[in-house]
Design a protein around this motif. Structure first.
Motif, PDB file in Angstrom:
ATOM      1  N   VAL A  24       1.268  -1.398  -0.049  1.00 51.96           N
ATOM      2  CA  VAL A  24       0.424  -0.187   0.171  1.00 51.96           C
ATOM      3  C   VAL A  24       1.041   1.359  -0.137  1.00 51.96           C
ATOM      4  CG1 VAL A  24      -2.504  -0.815   1.212  1.00 51.96           C
ATOM      5  CG2 VAL A  24       0.144   0.111   2.851  1.00 51.96           C
ATOM      6  N   PRO A  25       0.441   1.809  -0.487  1.00 51.92           N
ATOM      7  CA  PRO A  25       1.666   3.466  -0.300  1.00 51.92           C
ATOM      8  C   PRO A  25       0.946   4.167   0.613  1.00 51.92           C
ATOM      9  CG  PRO A  25      -0.194   3.227  -2.345  1.00 51.92           C
ATOM     10  CD  PRO A  25      -0.454   2.447  -1.433  1.00 51.92           C
ATOM     11  N   PHE A  26       2.370   4.689   1.394  1.00 52.14           N
ATOM     12  CA  PHE A  26       2.620   5.491   2.323  1.00 52.14           C
ATOM     13  C   PHE A  26       1.912   6.699   2.523  1.00 52.14           C
ATOM     14  CE2 PHE A  26       5.568   7.678   5.756  1.00 52.14           C
ATOM     15  CZ  PHE A  26       5.470   6.652   6.293  1.00 52.14           C
ATOM     16  N   ASP A  27       1.820   7.112   3.625  1.00 51.51           N
ATOM     17  CA  ASP A  27       1.425   8.084   3.847  1.00 51.51           C
ATOM     18  C   ASP A  27       2.417   9.242   5.443  1.00 51.51           C
ATOM     19  OD1 ASP A  27      -0.844  10.344   4.836  1.00 51.51           O
ATOM     20  OD2 ASP A  27      -1.206  10.882   2.609  1.00 51.51           O
ATOM     21  N   SER A  28       2.227   9.600   5.298  1.00 53.64           N
ATOM     22  CA  SER A  28       2.560  10.203   6.432  1.00 53.64           C
ATOM     23  C   SER A  28       1.398  10.867   7.846  1.00 53.64           C
ATOM     24  CB  SER A  28       4.106  11.467   6.302  1.00 53.64           C
ATOM     25  OG  SER A  28       2.755  12.559   5.904  1.00 53.64           O
ATOM     26  N   ASP A  29       1.058  11.144   7.580  1.00 55.34           N
ATOM     27  CA  ASP A  29      -0.833  11.478   7.856  1.00 55.34           C
ATOM     28  C   ASP A  29      -1.196  10.075   8.127  1.00 55.34           C
ATOM     29  OD1 ASP A  29       0.356  13.773   7.844  1.00 55.34           O
ATOM     30  OD2 ASP A  29      -0.842  14.281   5.808  1.00 55.34           O
ATOM     31  N   THR A  30      -1.187   9.781   7.647  1.00 61.13           N
ATOM     32  CA  THR A  30      -2.176   7.976   8.200  1.00 61.13           C
ATOM     33  C   THR A  30      -2.280   6.557   7.902  1.00 61.13           C
ATOM     34  OG1 THR A  30      -2.394   7.933   5.258  1.00 61.13           O
ATOM     35  CG2 THR A  30      -4.678   9.685   6.641  1.00 61.13           C
ATOM     36  N   SER A  31      -0.814   6.453   7.323  1.00 60.40           N
ATOM     37  CA  SER A  31      -0.192   5.012   7.265  1.00 60.40           C
ATOM     38  C   SER A  31      -0.092   4.738   9.124  1.00 60.40           C
ATOM     39  CB  SER A  31       0.746   5.016   6.453  1.00 60.40           C
ATOM     40  OG  SER A  31       0.800   5.227   5.152  1.00 60.40           O
ATOM     41  N   PRO A  32       0.029   5.640   9.716  1.00 59.71           N
ATOM     42  CA  PRO A  32       1.310   5.461  11.249  1.00 59.71           C
ATOM     43  C   PRO A  32      -1.042   4.661  11.654  1.00 59.71           C
ATOM     44  CG  PRO A  32       1.928   7.550  10.581  1.00 59.71           C
ATOM     45  CD  PRO A  32       0.772   6.834   9.348  1.00 59.71           C
ATOM     46  N   ALA A  33      -1.159   4.690  11.363  1.00 56.36           N
ATOM     47  CA  ALA A  33      -2.413   4.063  12.495  1.00 56.36           C
ATOM     48  C   ALA A  33      -2.331   2.549  11.574  1.00 56.36           C
ATOM     49  CB  ALA A  33      -4.071   5.293  11.511  1.00 56.36           C
ATOM     50  N   ASP A  42       7.711   4.258  18.065  1.00 60.34           N
ATOM     51  CA  ASP A  42       8.858   5.068  17.496  1.00 60.34           C
ATOM     52  C   ASP A  42       8.835   5.393  16.306  1.00 60.34           C
ATOM     53  OD1 ASP A  42       9.087   2.310  17.625  1.00 60.34           O
ATOM     54  OD2 ASP A  42      11.308   2.895  18.635  1.00 60.34           O
ATOM     55  N   VAL A  43       8.981   4.076  15.793  1.00 59.80           N
ATOM     56  CA  VAL A  43       9.313   4.098  14.484  1.00 59.80           C
ATOM     57  C   VAL A  43       8.932   4.847  12.967  1.00 59.80           C
ATOM     58  CG1 VAL A  43      10.140   2.777  12.124  1.00 59.80           C
ATOM     59  CG2 VAL A  43      10.455   1.827  14.713  1.00 59.80           C
ATOM     60  N   PRO A  44       7.771   4.210  13.392  1.00 64.38           N
ATOM     61  CA  PRO A  44       6.765   5.377  12.083  1.00 64.38           C
ATOM     62  C   PRO A  44       6.177   6.954  12.406  1.00 64.38           C
ATOM     63  CG  PRO A  44       5.480   3.810  13.265  1.00 64.38           C
ATOM     64  CD  PRO A  44       6.539   3.880  13.966  1.00 64.38           C
ATOM     65  N   GLU A  45       6.960   7.441  13.613  1.00 68.29           N
ATOM     66  CA  GLU A  45       6.922   8.560  13.658  1.00 68.29           C
ATOM     67  C   GLU A  45       8.144   9.591  13.571  1.00 68.29           C
ATOM     68  OE1 GLU A  45       6.777  12.340  15.239  1.00 68.29           O
ATOM     69  OE2 GLU A  45       5.663  10.974  15.951  1.00 68.29           O
ATOM     70  N   ARG A  46       9.386   8.619  13.769  1.00 70.38           N
ATOM     71  CA  ARG A  46      10.835   9.332  12.772  1.00 70.38           C
ATOM     72  C   ARG A  46      10.405   9.655  10.853  1.00 70.38           C
ATOM     73  NH1 ARG A  46      15.459   5.981  10.302  1.00 70.38           N
ATOM     74  NH2 ARG A  46      13.997   4.564  11.377  1.00 70.38           N
ATOM     75  N   TRP A  47       8.982   7.997  10.040  1.00 70.42           N
ATOM     76  CA  TRP A  47       9.150   7.914   8.619  1.00 70.42           C
ATOM     77  C   TRP A  47       8.977   9.559   9.047  1.00 70.42           C
ATOM     78  CZ3 TRP A  47       6.839   2.534   8.442  1.00 70.42           C
ATOM     79  CH2 TRP A  47       7.688   1.665   8.811  1.00 70.42           C
ATOM     80  N   LYS A  48       8.093  10.062   9.545  1.00 71.84           N
ATOM     81  CA  LYS A  48       7.023  11.458   9.337  1.00 71.84           C
ATOM     82  C   LYS A  48       7.965  12.675   9.258  1.00 71.84           C
ATOM     83  CE  LYS A  48       4.529  10.904  12.175  1.00 71.84           C
ATOM     84  NZ  LYS A  48       2.687  11.299  13.252  1.00 71.84           N
ATOM     85  N   THR A  49       9.484  12.394   9.413  1.00 70.19           N
ATOM     86  CA  THR A  49      10.467  13.605   9.343  1.00 70.19           C
ATOM     87  C   THR A  49      11.109  13.947   8.507  1.00 70.19           C
ATOM     88  OG1 THR A  49      12.221  12.595   9.900  1.00 70.19           O
ATOM     89  CG2 THR A  49      10.930  13.429  11.922  1.00 70.19           C
ATOM     90  N   VAL A  50      10.676  13.608   7.466  1.00 65.93           N
ATOM     91  CA  VAL A  50      11.267  13.216   5.878  1.00 65.93           C
ATOM     92  C   VAL A  50      10.662  13.417   4.752  1.00 65.93           C
ATOM     93  CG1 VAL A  50      12.921  12.618   4.051  1.00 65.93           C
ATOM     94  CG2 VAL A  50      13.803  12.693   6.839  1.00 65.93           C
ATOM     95  N   ASP A  51      10.462  14.372   4.122  1.00 66.31           N
ATOM     96  CA  ASP A  51       9.155  13.987   2.644  1.00 66.31           C
ATOM     97  C   ASP A  51      10.460  13.317   1.671  1.00 66.31           C
ATOM     98  OD1 ASP A  51       7.490  14.249   0.915  1.00 66.31           O
ATOM     99  OD2 ASP A  51       7.827  16.355   0.566  1.00 66.31           O
TER     100      ASP A  51
END
Length: 373
Positions: A24-33, A42-51
């Motif tokens: 599935v595509p990764f979206d920093s706003d919705t994928s962490p859920a 902790d890992v999804p939070e780091r994933w959101k720090t870079v576009d």
């Protein structure tokens, strides 16, 4: 005791068990859920720090036997127009997630899967058939990449691993690729590949600030007089100048003409034929090196001329070292090191300036002593 494969060997790939996975595509706003149930917030939070949007980020997840709750997932990216996938992180059952990414890569006919060492450990990587990458001697000027990385080739061919050295300035890529090539071929000691060597060779090769093919070839021959060097440039006109105002172009063009005179004087040939991908493959099959001038438009999104080192081949792709990693989109040395680029993609990248010229420098292993001056 299990023998660890030599870096120049193709490790025997473990038997892959078919993996039921979903992509599935990764979206920093919705994928962490989607990953909350894995308990690795902790890992999804780091994933959101870079576009990472320029590198087609997606999740490869492994559902349970009931097809519902995921028990493993990986964030996967890759440079566009290349022949690999990169696992940024695997969460949950990491070997299962990595196995799913390997199968995902095979379905696309890719050459390789890499795994950044942010959270991966040697045991998990080995279980999934990955081997460690040599640690970088230095990283690019703007990069803060992982302390380790792993690779799994999706074929049985061996690809010897050069050292990775990230250029320490925005303009020394030509010098760095030459230094890596000479280190890889055994002409330069690994301990001598450092910033002093980088800047010294750049100073001799530069057309201020870039290195054009003739000046770089001349500088390589001066630095290593017994190396067989050939310059490839399919135009007689000055190159890498079209972005500059006329008064800036004039004196740099004069320097490029001077470089051609110097090449003739010290016996470095300038081949005016267009170097083809077949020519590059033939050179690499002789275990020689090709410094190739490319545009970064396809891989990194900006049309800037840039030197890479072509040093190996796999079915359908040429393996390069890129001394630059673009940290702003999640690119790291793991992407840039042992990077397979499909033949057609590399052919398209290797055309620069308004004239779409192709420039390269090949470095051979056979001695070629300087003529008497």
């Amino acid at each position: 005791m299990t023998r660890r494969p030599h870096r120049d060997e193709a490790p025997k790939a473990p038997k892959d068990t078919p993996v039921n996975s979903t992509v599935v595509p990764f979206d920093s706003d919705t994928s962490p859920a989607l990953l909350e149930r894995l308990g690795h917030l902790d890992v999804p939070e780091r994933w959101k720090t870079v576009d990472r949007s320029a590198q087609s980020p997606h999740l490869v997840a492994v559902p349970g036997s009931d097809g519902g709750q995921w028990f493993a997932a990986a964030l996967v990216t890759a440079r566009p127009h290349t022949a690999y996938l990169k696992i940024v992180d695997a969460v949950g059952d990491a070997p299962a997630a990595a196995a799913a990414v390997v199968e995902h890569g095979r379905r696309q006919g890719l050459a390789q899967v890499k795994w950044e060492g942010w959270t991966a450990d040697h045991e998990a990587a080995a279980t999934a058939g990955f081997v460690p990458l040599s640690l970088p001697l230095t990283q690019s000027a703007t990069e803060d990449g992982p302390a380790s990385g792993y690779v799994r080739w999706l074929h049985d061919a061996a690809v010897p691993e050069p050292p990775y050295y990230g250029q320490t300035t925005h303009f020394t890529c030509g010098a760095v690729t030459a230094l890596i090539a000479q280190t890889h071929m055994g002409t330069l000691a690994r301990g001598d590949l450092d910033r002093e060597a980088e800047l010294t060779l750049w100073r001799d090769a530069t057309n201020f600030p870039a290195c054009e093919p003739v000046g770089l070839g001349v500088a390589v021959r001066r630095a290593w007089p017994t190396s067989a060097v050939t310059i490839h440039l399919d135009t007689d006109e000055p190159v890498l100048l079209d972005h500059l105002p006329a008064e800036e172009q004039e004196w740099r063009a004069l320097l490029q003409r001077t470089s051609r005179t110097q090449a003739a004087r010290i016996g470095v040939p300038v081949d005016a034929r267009r170097l083809s991908i077949t020519d590059i493959r033939t050179t690499l099959d002789r275990r020689e090196s090709v410094l190739l001038l490319v545009s970064l438009a396809d891989m990194l999104g900006f049309d800037v001329p840039h030197w890479v080192l072509c040093h190996g081949t796999v079915p359908g792709a040429v393996v390069i070292e890129d001394p630059w990693a673009n940290a702003s989109n999640g690119d790291t040395w793991v992407d840039a090191h042992l990077l397979p680029v499909a033949d057609a993609s590399l052919d398209a990248m290797a055309a620069v300036s308004a004239e779409r010229a192709r420039g390269a420098v090949t470095i051979g292993r056979s001695p070629a002593p300087l003529p008497e001056s």
